[in-house]
Scaffold this motif. Structure first.
Motif, PDB file in Angstrom:
ATOM      1  N   MET A 202       0.824  -1.211   0.000  1.00 38.86           N
ATOM      2  CA  MET A 202       0.000   0.000   0.000  1.00 38.86           C
ATOM      3  C   MET A 202       0.856   1.258   0.000  1.00 38.86           C
ATOM      4  O   MET A 202       0.585   2.226  -0.719  1.00 38.86           O
ATOM      5  CB  MET A 202      -0.923  -0.015   1.222  1.00 38.86           C
ATOM      6  CG  MET A 202      -1.935  -1.137   1.207  1.00 38.86           C
ATOM      7  SD  MET A 202      -2.761  -1.322   2.805  1.00 38.86           S
ATOM      8  CE  MET A 202      -3.723  -2.802   2.505  1.00 38.86           C
ATOM      9  N   THR A 203       1.906   1.254   0.817  1.00 38.94           N
ATOM     10  CA  THR A 203       2.800   2.413   0.868  1.00 38.94           C
ATOM     11  C   THR A 203       3.536   2.591  -0.446  1.00 38.94           C
ATOM     12  O   THR A 203       3.760   3.718  -0.901  1.00 38.94           O
ATOM     13  CB  THR A 203       3.810   2.252   2.012  1.00 38.94           C
ATOM     14  OG1 THR A 203       3.109   1.930   3.211  1.00 38.94           O
ATOM     15  CG2 THR A 203       4.588   3.528   2.233  1.00 38.94           C
ATOM     16  N   THR A 204       3.927   1.486  -1.056  1.00 40.26           N
ATOM     17  CA  THR A 204       4.627   1.554  -2.339  1.00 40.26           C
ATOM     18  C   THR A 204       3.736   2.203  -3.394  1.00 40.26           C
ATOM     19  O   THR A 204       4.183   3.080  -4.154  1.00 40.26           O
ATOM     20  CB  THR A 204       5.046   0.145  -2.789  1.00 40.26           C
ATOM     21  OG1 THR A 204       5.916  -0.422  -1.796  1.00 40.26           O
ATOM     22  CG2 THR A 204       5.766   0.197  -4.120  1.00 40.26           C
ATOM     23  N   TYR A 205       2.475   1.807  -3.429  1.00 36.40           N
ATOM     24  CA  TYR A 205       1.541   2.414  -4.382  1.00 36.40           C
ATOM     25  C   TYR A 205       1.420   3.916  -4.122  1.00 36.40           C
ATOM     26  O   TYR A 205       1.489   4.730  -5.055  1.00 36.40           O
ATOM     27  CB  TYR A 205       0.166   1.760  -4.270  1.00 36.40           C
ATOM     28  CG  TYR A 205      -0.902   2.521  -5.047  1.00 36.40           C
ATOM     29  CD1 TYR A 205      -1.095   2.290  -6.403  1.00 36.40           C
ATOM     30  CD2 TYR A 205      -1.687   3.486  -4.422  1.00 36.40           C
ATOM     31  CE1 TYR A 205      -2.046   2.993  -7.123  1.00 36.40           C
ATOM     32  CE2 TYR A 205      -2.640   4.211  -5.125  1.00 36.40           C
ATOM     33  CZ  TYR A 205      -2.827   3.960  -6.478  1.00 36.40           C
ATOM     34  OH  TYR A 205      -3.752   4.669  -7.181  1.00 36.40           O
ATOM     35  N   THR A 206       1.227   4.291  -2.857  1.00 31.90           N
ATOM     36  CA  THR A 206       1.023   5.703  -2.525  1.00 31.90           C
ATOM     37  C   THR A 206       2.249   6.541  -2.885  1.00 31.90           C
ATOM     38  O   THR A 206       2.124   7.645  -3.428  1.00 31.90           O
ATOM     39  CB  THR A 206       0.701   5.855  -1.035  1.00 31.90           C
ATOM     40  OG1 THR A 206      -0.441   5.056  -0.715  1.00 31.90           O
ATOM     41  CG2 THR A 206       0.417   7.304  -0.678  1.00 31.90           C
ATOM     42  N   ALA A 207       3.436   6.018  -2.595  1.00 30.16           N
ATOM     43  CA  ALA A 207       4.662   6.767  -2.879  1.00 30.16           C
ATOM     44  C   ALA A 207       4.807   7.024  -4.375  1.00 30.16           C
ATOM     45  O   ALA A 207       5.097   8.155  -4.809  1.00 30.16           O
ATOM     46  CB  ALA A 207       5.870   6.005  -2.348  1.00 30.16           C
ATOM     47  N   TRP A 208       4.593   5.985  -5.168  1.00 31.78           N
ATOM     48  CA  TRP A 208       4.767   6.162  -6.605  1.00 31.78           C
ATOM     49  C   TRP A 208       3.608   6.935  -7.224  1.00 31.78           C
ATOM     50  O   TRP A 208       3.785   7.605  -8.249  1.00 31.78           O
ATOM     51  CB  TRP A 208       4.962   4.806  -7.285  1.00 31.78           C
ATOM     52  CG  TRP A 208       6.348   4.291  -7.038  1.00 31.78           C
ATOM     53  CD1 TRP A 208       6.724   3.272  -6.215  1.00 31.78           C
ATOM     54  CD2 TRP A 208       7.552   4.826  -7.587  1.00 31.78           C
ATOM     55  NE1 TRP A 208       8.091   3.136  -6.218  1.00 31.78           N
ATOM     56  CE2 TRP A 208       8.627   4.068  -7.053  1.00 31.78           C
ATOM     57  CE3 TRP A 208       7.836   5.866  -8.474  1.00 31.78           C
ATOM     58  CZ2 TRP A 208       9.952   4.322  -7.381  1.00 31.78           C
ATOM     59  CZ3 TRP A 208       9.164   6.118  -8.801  1.00 31.78           C
ATOM     60  CH2 TRP A 208      10.198   5.355  -8.267  1.00 31.78           C
ATOM     61  N   TYR A 209       2.442   6.870  -6.598  1.00 31.89           N
ATOM     62  CA  TYR A 209       1.340   7.718  -7.063  1.00 31.89           C
ATOM     63  C   TYR A 209       1.696   9.189  -6.883  1.00 31.89           C
ATOM     64  O   TYR A 209       1.487  10.008  -7.786  1.00 31.89           O
ATOM     65  CB  TYR A 209       0.046   7.400  -6.305  1.00 31.89           C
ATOM     66  CG  TYR A 209      -0.944   8.544  -6.391  1.00 31.89           C
ATOM     67  CD1 TYR A 209      -1.635   8.789  -7.575  1.00 31.89           C
ATOM     68  CD2 TYR A 209      -1.132   9.422  -5.319  1.00 31.89           C
ATOM     69  CE1 TYR A 209      -2.500   9.869  -7.684  1.00 31.89           C
ATOM     70  CE2 TYR A 209      -1.998  10.496  -5.422  1.00 31.89           C
ATOM     71  CZ  TYR A 209      -2.679  10.721  -6.605  1.00 31.89           C
ATOM     72  OH  TYR A 209      -3.514  11.792  -6.717  1.00 31.89           O
ATOM     73  N   ILE A 210       2.227   9.544  -5.698  1.00 34.10           N
ATOM     74  CA  ILE A 210       2.608  10.944  -5.443  1.00 34.10           C
ATOM     75  C   ILE A 210       3.655  11.401  -6.459  1.00 34.10           C
ATOM     76  O   ILE A 210       3.580  12.507  -7.009  1.00 34.10           O
ATOM     77  CB  ILE A 210       3.133  11.107  -4.007  1.00 34.10           C
ATOM     78  CG1 ILE A 210       1.998  10.880  -2.997  1.00 34.10           C
ATOM     79  CG2 ILE A 210       3.749  12.489  -3.803  1.00 34.10           C
ATOM     80  CD1 ILE A 210       2.450  10.891  -1.561  1.00 34.10           C
ATOM     81  N   ALA A 211       4.651  10.534  -6.714  1.00 32.63           N
ATOM     82  CA  ALA A 211       5.711  10.898  -7.653  1.00 32.63           C
ATOM     83  C   ALA A 211       5.160  11.095  -9.070  1.00 32.63           C
ATOM     84  O   ALA A 211       5.409  12.125  -9.717  1.00 32.63           O
ATOM     85  CB  ALA A 211       6.798   9.822  -7.636  1.00 32.63           C
ATOM     86  N   VAL A 212       4.408  10.123  -9.551  1.00 37.16           N
ATOM     87  CA  VAL A 212       3.902  10.182 -10.936  1.00 37.16           C
ATOM     88  C   VAL A 212       2.863  11.290 -11.090  1.00 37.16           C
ATOM     89  O   VAL A 212       2.892  12.058 -12.068  1.00 37.16           O
ATOM     90  CB  VAL A 212       3.316   8.815 -11.345  1.00 37.16           C
ATOM     91  CG1 VAL A 212       2.639   8.901 -12.707  1.00 37.16           C
ATOM     92  CG2 VAL A 212       4.410   7.754 -11.358  1.00 37.16           C
TER      93      VAL A 212
END
Length: 525
Positions: A202-212
């Motif tokens: 879940m954290t991995t998704y959120t981190a890369w969502y913020i970046a992209v």
């Protein structure tokens, strides 16, 4: 308390400690399909489980505040502080693991059994250095974990508001406080296997969502990157990063849940390396896109456009914060159980009921101090600095200060660190740096910033950093009756209506004008 071992425990296979022999028996034991499925999802004690636990616990809601820290520090300092404190945190986590192994080995030589007892950091300090160290360690560790749980609860309310703003953040804190109280039913870190795995996804998704999402959004109009602007903001941002990589206050409990605690030595470093692949791209991209605007938006999700992708990130972070709340609270549950004499109780329901009083002060503090972002820095400077940096480094130096203790040490410092001499030099540097920069300058800056938030928003703030609600921009369709002293607002709370200001000589009104007058007056509240 730990008890004497039985005769059967002394028959452990050669080369294995009693704990490892028990673990090996548990791993090799058979069972039906239901038991195997339960073991797969519920009973985790491998090195992989420990890695997932460390990585998942290290980068929870703080991921959303790191762009805010970058706005305070500037891009270059933000990146350098992440790398520096990530390395520093990995070193002190290594020290804690070594002290745990030293304590456990000494106790096992005295034939003490820990199968119904979870070892904690303050007990390691007590066994190696005495009760004064135990008391200091217990005070800092419990206070840090208490506020760590508070921060997770504040983060839940802050995040859900960006999906459903029909309730204010304080009301959401009430709701999620009740939800997080269900963590009393999770017995120990041994039972976080599937939760740690899902939490990290879940954290991995959120981190890369913020970046992209930040890169796709592009730079905002007239974006400015002024950081650092003041010394206070600079050290406030630095202490938030200190807090980010200070998540190893639960290292001892995680190690105790492992089948082979000796394998933990490099796990936290490996977890930190993965976490950096999440924190650096997301914080850098968000700061590039929004710049100084982040100084008034401590939650990076508040600046990203609302769509299904953002809503998914919010929901996933909510679930992960629930998991991290349990991570921070579980050691507090253990301390409370030991205090009231229920730690070795076999009944899960009794233990769960006994744990509930621990949640109440966390709930209350989250309502008093809803300052998502600034509270991270305050906790980092005042509590994390001692709990997971200064005390472990000093404890390692004092424990192995004599030649005999170094000669009989279970684990010696690695050669690349310079052996015992290098370890003492590194430990001395850690103590001096964190004491001066983290606690000294960081404490001054974060407390000053925290006081400013209290002065601006007040304690018990109903909706910290909330934008004006759209419903307040237009008259309400329902006007309160003139005979009613209270008006009912959208959150179900009653707000007293102020008396209308006297008019010198009002013109006559027909019924439609009078109705419009009351609607306009209610909107003014």
């Amino acid at each position: 308390m730990a008890s004497e071992t039985s005769v059967a425990d002394e028959k452990a296979p050669a080369g294995l400690s009693r704990y490892e022999a028990d673990a090996e028996d548990g791993q090799e034991g058979g069972g039906d399909g239901k038991s195997r499925l339960s073991g797969l999802l519920w009973h985790g004690g491998s090195a992989y489980d420990a890695w997932f636990s460390c990585a998942s616990n290290q980068v929870a809601q703080v991921l959303l505040t790191l762009p805010y820290s970058f706005a305070q520090l500037g891009m270059v300092s933000g990146i350098l502080f992440q790398l520096f404190y990530g390395l520093l945190g990995s070193w002190t986590a290594y020290l804690i693991s070594i002290l745990y192994l030293e304590y456990r080995t000494r106790k096992e030589k005295d034939k003490v059994d820990f199968r119904n007892h979870v070892i904690q950091w303050f007990e390691v300090l007590d066994g190696l250095l005495g009760r004064h160290w135990r008391n200091v360690g217990l005070a800092f560790n419990c206070t840090f974990l208490l506020f760590g749980s508070v921060i997770q609860l504040i983060g839940c309310a802050s995040n859900i508001y960006y999906v459903n703003d029909h309730l204010d953040k304080r009301t959401w804190t009430y709701i999620f406080g009740a939800c997080c109280a269900t963590t009393v039913f999770i017995p120990s870190f041994h039972n976080y296997r599937v939760w740690s795995f899902l939490g990290l996804l879940m954290t991995t998704y959120t981190a890369w969502y913020i970046a992209v999402a930040s890169l796709m959004h592009g730079q905002a109009d007239a974006v400015k990157h002024s950081g650092p602007t003041t010394i206070m903001l600079y050290f406030t941002g630095a202490t938030n990063i200190l807090y980010t990589f200070g998540g190893h206050a639960v290292t001892v409990e995680v190690m105790h849940a492992m089948w082979r605690p000796q394998k933990f030595k490099a796990i936290y470093l490996l977890a930190t390396l993965y976490v950096l692949t999440l924190t650096l791209p997301s914080a850098s991209a968000a700061y590039w896109a929004f710049g100084d605007e982040l100084l008034t938006h401590s939650n990076a999700l508040s600046l990203l456009p609302r769509d299904a992708w953002r809503d998914a990130a919010v929901i996933l972070m909510l679930i992960h914060q629930f998991i991290t709340f349990g991570f921070a609270c579980t050691p507090l549950y253990f301390v409370w159980e030991k205090l009231i004499g229920l730690h070795d109780c076999r009944s899960l329901c009794k233990r769960a009921a006994a744990r509930l009083p621990v949640v109440i002060p966390i709930w209350f503090l989250a309502i008093i101090f809803p300052f998502f972002g600034p509270i991270n820095s305050a906790v980092g400077s005042l509590l994390v600095s001692f709990t997971v940096y200064i005390i472990p480094a000093m404890a390692h130096m004092v424990t192995f200060r004599s030649p005999q203790s170094r000669e009989n040490a279970v684990e010696r410092p690695p050669r690349f660190a310079g052996g015992w001499t290098g370890a003492y030099v590194i430990n001395s540097f850690v103590v001096a740096w964190v004491l001066v920069v983290g606690f000294g300058f960081g404490g001054w800056a974060s407390i000053t910033n925290f006081v400013q938030q209290v002065s601006t928003f007040g304690l018990f703030a109903k909706c910290y950093q909330c934008p004006p609600h759209p419903a307040l921009a237009s008259p309400s369709p329902m006007a309160p009756s003139p005979s009613m002293p209270f008006g009912f607002n959208m959150t179900g709370m009653f707000a007293p209506m102020s008396a209308p200001s006297p008019a010198p000589a009002p013109a006559p009104m027909h019924l439609g004008s009078l109705h419009h007058h009351h609607r306009h007056h209610r909107h003014g509240l």
